[in-house]
Write a protein that holds these residues in place. Structure first.
Motif, PDB file in Angstrom:
ATOM      1  N   LEU A 298       0.817  -1.376  -0.045  1.00  0.00           N
ATOM      2  CA  LEU A 298      -0.122  -0.035  -0.053  1.00  0.00           C
ATOM      3  C   LEU A 298       0.829   1.377   0.072  1.00  0.00           C
ATOM      4  CD1 LEU A 298      -2.646  -0.983   2.677  1.00  0.00           C
ATOM      5  CD2 LEU A 298      -2.835  -0.975   0.528  1.00  0.00           C
ATOM      6  N   ILE A 299       2.146   1.204   0.246  1.00  0.00           N
ATOM      7  CA  ILE A 299       2.790   2.413   0.353  1.00  0.00           C
ATOM      8  C   ILE A 299       3.250   3.159  -0.832  1.00  0.00           C
ATOM      9  CG2 ILE A 299       5.432   3.120   0.535  1.00  0.00           C
ATOM     10  CD1 ILE A 299       5.734   1.137   2.783  1.00  0.00           C
ATOM     11  N   SER A 300       3.173   2.777  -1.741  1.00  0.00           N
ATOM     12  CA  SER A 300       3.288   3.435  -2.972  1.00  0.00           C
ATOM     13  C   SER A 300       1.744   3.659  -3.948  1.00  0.00           C
ATOM     14  CB  SER A 300       4.121   2.951  -4.114  1.00  0.00           C
ATOM     15  OG  SER A 300       5.586   2.834  -3.297  1.00  0.00           O
ATOM     16  N   SER A 301       0.984   3.460  -3.097  1.00  0.00           N
ATOM     17  CA  SER A 301      -0.656   3.375  -3.988  1.00  0.00           C
ATOM     18  C   SER A 301      -1.064   4.847  -4.013  1.00  0.00           C
ATOM     19  CB  SER A 301      -1.492   2.493  -2.953  1.00  0.00           C
ATOM     20  OG  SER A 301      -1.709   3.001  -1.750  1.00  0.00           O
ATOM     21  N   GLY A 302      -0.533   5.985  -3.608  1.00  0.00           N
ATOM     22  CA  GLY A 302      -1.001   7.259  -3.608  1.00  0.00           C
ATOM     23  C   GLY A 302      -0.992   7.539  -5.207  1.00  0.00           C
ATOM     24  N   PRO A 303      -0.168   7.459  -5.773  1.00  0.00           N
ATOM     25  CA  PRO A 303      -0.044   7.903  -7.460  1.00  0.00           C
ATOM     26  C   PRO A 303      -0.876   7.155  -8.413  1.00  0.00           C
ATOM     27  CG  PRO A 303       2.399   7.899  -6.506  1.00  0.00           C
ATOM     28  CD  PRO A 303       1.393   7.055  -5.602  1.00  0.00           C
ATOM     29  N   ILE A 304      -1.414   5.968  -7.959  1.00  0.00           N
ATOM     30  CA  ILE A 304      -1.975   5.078  -8.795  1.00  0.00           C
ATOM     31  C   ILE A 304      -3.358   5.613  -9.420  1.00  0.00           C
ATOM     32  CG2 ILE A 304      -1.116   2.853  -7.746  1.00  0.00           C
ATOM     33  CD1 ILE A 304      -4.115   2.420  -6.608  1.00  0.00           C
ATOM     34  N   ILE A 305      -3.894   6.581  -8.894  1.00  0.00           N
ATOM     35  CA  ILE A 305      -5.129   7.313  -9.425  1.00  0.00           C
ATOM     36  C   ILE A 305      -4.682   8.589 -10.572  1.00  0.00           C
ATOM     37  CG2 ILE A 305      -6.486   6.359  -7.529  1.00  0.00           C
ATOM     38  CD1 ILE A 305      -5.474  10.043  -7.786  1.00  0.00           C
TER      39      ILE A 305
ATOM     40  N   LEU B 255      -2.832  17.589  -7.619  1.00  0.00           N
ATOM     41  CA  LEU B 255      -2.252  17.619  -6.535  1.00  0.00           C
ATOM     42  C   LEU B 255      -3.055  16.343  -5.852  1.00  0.00           C
ATOM     43  CD1 LEU B 255      -1.819  21.297  -5.011  1.00  0.00           C
ATOM     44  CD2 LEU B 255      -0.217  19.480  -5.321  1.00  0.00           C
ATOM     45  N   LEU B 256      -4.151  16.017  -6.178  1.00  0.00           N
ATOM     46  CA  LEU B 256      -4.878  14.842  -5.657  1.00  0.00           C
ATOM     47  C   LEU B 256      -4.005  13.595  -5.614  1.00  0.00           C
ATOM     48  CD1 LEU B 256      -8.521  15.087  -6.765  1.00  0.00           C
ATOM     49  CD2 LEU B 256      -7.588  15.747  -4.620  1.00  0.00           C
ATOM     50  N   THR B 257      -3.170  13.488  -6.818  1.00  0.00           N
ATOM     51  CA  THR B 257      -2.255  12.361  -6.871  1.00  0.00           C
ATOM     52  C   THR B 257      -0.989  12.584  -5.895  1.00  0.00           C
ATOM     53  OG1 THR B 257      -2.790  12.215  -9.068  1.00  0.00           O
ATOM     54  CG2 THR B 257      -0.913  11.180  -8.356  1.00  0.00           C
ATOM     55  N   THR B 258      -0.426  13.766  -5.588  1.00  0.00           N
ATOM     56  CA  THR B 258       0.813  13.949  -4.978  1.00  0.00           C
ATOM     57  C   THR B 258       0.628  14.681  -3.511  1.00  0.00           C
ATOM     58  OG1 THR B 258       1.005  16.180  -6.012  1.00  0.00           O
ATOM     59  CG2 THR B 258       2.130  14.325  -7.112  1.00  0.00           C
TER      60      THR B 258
ATOM     61  N   PHE C 167       7.859  -5.224  -3.329  1.00  0.00           N
ATOM     62  CA  PHE C 167       6.356  -5.390  -2.961  1.00  0.00           C
ATOM     63  C   PHE C 167       5.758  -4.119  -3.022  1.00  0.00           C
ATOM     64  CE2 PHE C 167       7.386  -9.471  -1.265  1.00  0.00           C
ATOM     65  CZ  PHE C 167       5.853 -10.209  -1.052  1.00  0.00           C
ATOM     66  N   GLU C 168       6.414  -3.022  -2.864  1.00  0.00           N
ATOM     67  CA  GLU C 168       5.810  -1.857  -3.186  1.00  0.00           C
ATOM     68  C   GLU C 168       5.337  -1.846  -4.744  1.00  0.00           C
ATOM     69  OE1 GLU C 168       7.596   2.028  -1.965  1.00  0.00           O
ATOM     70  OE2 GLU C 168       8.350   0.976  -0.078  1.00  0.00           O
ATOM     71  N   GLY C 169       6.370  -2.263  -5.565  1.00  0.00           N
ATOM     72  CA  GLY C 169       6.095  -2.376  -7.070  1.00  0.00           C
ATOM     73  C   GLY C 169       4.859  -3.457  -7.348  1.00  0.00           C
ATOM     74  N   LEU C 170       4.893  -4.452  -6.669  1.00  0.00           N
ATOM     75  CA  LEU C 170       3.831  -5.155  -6.783  1.00  0.00           C
ATOM     76  C   LEU C 170       2.461  -4.498  -6.399  1.00  0.00           C
ATOM     77  CD1 LEU C 170       2.966  -8.167  -7.369  1.00  0.00           C
ATOM     78  CD2 LEU C 170       3.112  -8.572  -4.930  1.00  0.00           C
ATOM     79  N   GLY C 171       2.373  -3.598  -5.508  1.00  0.00           N
ATOM     80  CA  GLY C 171       1.395  -2.987  -5.218  1.00  0.00           C
ATOM     81  C   GLY C 171       0.724  -2.105  -6.263  1.00  0.00           C
TER      82      GLY C 171
ATOM     83  N   TYR D 194     -12.281   2.559  -5.035  1.00  0.00           N
ATOM     84  CA  TYR D 194     -12.647   1.411  -4.458  1.00  0.00           C
ATOM     85  C   TYR D 194     -11.376   0.688  -4.148  1.00  0.00           C
ATOM     86  CZ  TYR D 194     -17.768   2.603  -3.906  1.00  0.00           C
ATOM     87  OH  TYR D 194     -18.860   2.875  -3.377  1.00  0.00           O
ATOM     88  N   VAL D 195     -10.429   0.765  -5.037  1.00  0.00           N
ATOM     89  CA  VAL D 195      -9.318  -0.017  -5.357  1.00  0.00           C
ATOM     90  C   VAL D 195      -8.590  -0.153  -3.768  1.00  0.00           C
ATOM     91  CG1 VAL D 195      -7.604   1.779  -5.784  1.00  0.00           C
ATOM     92  CG2 VAL D 195      -7.145  -0.863  -6.476  1.00  0.00           C
ATOM     93  N   TYR D 196      -8.774   1.082  -2.948  1.00  0.00           N
ATOM     94  CA  TYR D 196      -8.285   0.941  -1.719  1.00  0.00           C
ATOM     95  C   TYR D 196      -8.738   0.257  -0.438  1.00  0.00           C
ATOM     96  CZ  TYR D 196      -5.583   4.967  -3.651  1.00  0.00           C
ATOM     97  OH  TYR D 196      -4.646   5.621  -4.459  1.00  0.00           O
ATOM     98  N   ALA D 197     -10.091  -0.588  -0.918  1.00  0.00           N
ATOM     99  CA  ALA D 197     -10.681  -1.344  -0.088  1.00  0.00           C
ATOM    100  C   ALA D 197      -9.721  -2.578   0.189  1.00  0.00           C
ATOM    101  CB  ALA D 197     -12.045  -2.014  -0.575  1.00  0.00           C
TER     102      ALA D 197
END
Length: 390
Positions: A6-13, A34-37, A130-134, A155-158
């Motif tokens: 989950l650590i690098s999941s911020g920019p995925i949107i 900025l919603l991404t960053t 594992f960050e990359g896997l996420g 909803y991906v963050y569920a």
């Protein structure tokens, strides 16, 4: 490792940015970006708050608190998506949650494998993998959910909920006696005379990382508008490219131990060279497949840099190791937060207006940094060789 997903999941949107900007025409594109960053800025606050919170409630409860923030704030935009200010606040709280457990994962690896540098390097690389896997899995889900609507992709963050439950039931509670014993052992470590030099090196690497992160995250933001500008892909293709950035990061994490063994200090300039070269190719590519391949190489290159810095800094005495880890996390998240403004600054200084020109300018900056990096690595290696001879 499941928490690291989950650590690098911020920019995925990031692929949502064009659609969100369309729904909020009164909001500037930079503010929407900025919603991404913006989560990255609040990761810094989370790290600082987590230091004190850990002393009060322990590591396990601190991590669980962070996971709770990630779950609630992560899915909030899917439930309430018509007020931009609420979206913005939810993303801030999301970053705060990430920050509560980000440092603890690195700290655990450093503490457990402090006497085994080789194993420590492999585990830090594995954490990065594992960050990359996420990044891979979550971005692929975002791409599919994006076909429904931009807000359903949140909803991906569920995923944070099953991670929370698994961590709650399968990870044992903190053992205070062991923690106290470890702390006492670490605090008795004598200071090394080269602490001041180490601090200068850490700050220098921190500034370098800040610049690289702004350029790297800016690529994550601009890749979808870039391929749409060149008419070679759509938002789903852009989301898939971000997923391939995660795939490259995943491969880099698993192979970092061997790469570090063979390349040593040259791993950073080589990685920056690959990063800049691949980024430049995306600006001249007319194929969505070639651009996707370059995105994977970009993810691979960047994730060779982060584990190197973390591993190098954790080799210091306890006090300097903690400071070095903090510098890396602050530089990374501050760079990620300010990356949208980097694009604006480059446009103003270079008078570029297209996405293609912006990305190519960033690529040239990275190539210049790589050339400088090779020079610094060569000089340092020569100094070490001369020192051994004397």
């Amino acid at each position: 490792m499941s928490v690291a997903v989950l650590i690098s999941s911020g920019p995925i949107i990031a692929a949502n940015i064009p659609a969100i900007a369309k729904d909020f025409p009164a909001i500037s594109l930079t503010q929407v970006g900025l919603l991404t960053t913006i989560p990255s800025l609040f990761v810094i606050f989370g790290v600082l708050i987590g230091n004190r919170l850990e002393l009060r409630i322990g590591k396990k409860r601190t991590i669980l608190t962070g996971l709770g923030f990630v779950f609630i704030a992560g899915i909030f935009p899917a439930l309430k998506h018509d007020i931009f200010s609420l979206l913005f606040v939810s993303r801030c709280l999301f970053g705060l949650g990430i920050g509560l457990f980000n440092r603890l994962i690195i700290q655990m690896i450093s503490d457990i494998y402090q006497t085994n540098p080789g194993k420590q390097a492999s585990l830090i690389g594995l954490e990065s993998a594992f960050e990359g896997l996420g990044g891979i899995c979550l971005t692929l889900f975002v791409g599919q959910l994006l076909k429904i609507n931009w807000y359903t992709s949140f909803y991906v963050y569920a995923l944070a909920l099953p991670v929370f439950v698994a961590f709650l039931f399968f990870v044992p509670a903190d053992k205070r006696e062991l923690e106290k014993g470890g702390t006492e052992q670490l605090t008795t470590t004598s200071d090394h005379p080269s602490n001041k030099r180490s601090l200068r090196v850490m700050i220098g690497f921190g500034i370098l990382l800040f610049v690289i992160v702004t350029l790297f995250i800016n690529y994550n933001i601009q890749i979808t508008p870039l391929i749409m500008e060149k008419n070679i892909g759509n938002a789903t293709n852009g989301s898939n490219m971000i997923a391939f950035i995660g795939l490259g990061a995943f491969i880099a994490g698993f192979s970092f131990g061997k790469l570090y063994k063979y390349l040593g200090n040259y791993i950073v300039p080589l990685a920056i060279l690959l990063l800049g070269g691949s980024m430049f190719v995306t600006t001249i590519s007319q194929s969505v497949y070639l651009t996707t391949l370059c995105s994977m190489v970009i993810g691979f290159s960047f994730r060779c840099i982060m584990p190197y810095l973390l591993h190098t800094f954790t080799q210091q005495i306890a006090k300097m190791a903690k400071l070095g880890t903090t510098i890396v996390l602050v530089a990374y998240n501050l760079g990620a937060t300010l990356s949208p403004y980097e694009g604006t600054l480059i446009r103003q200084l270079s008078h570029v207006h297209s996405m293609q020109s912006l990305v190519s300018t960033n690529a040239i900056i990275l190539l210049l940094i790589a050339i400088t990096g090779f020079g610094v690595a060569y000089v340092n290696q020569k100094k070490e060789f001369d020192f051994k001879l004397t």
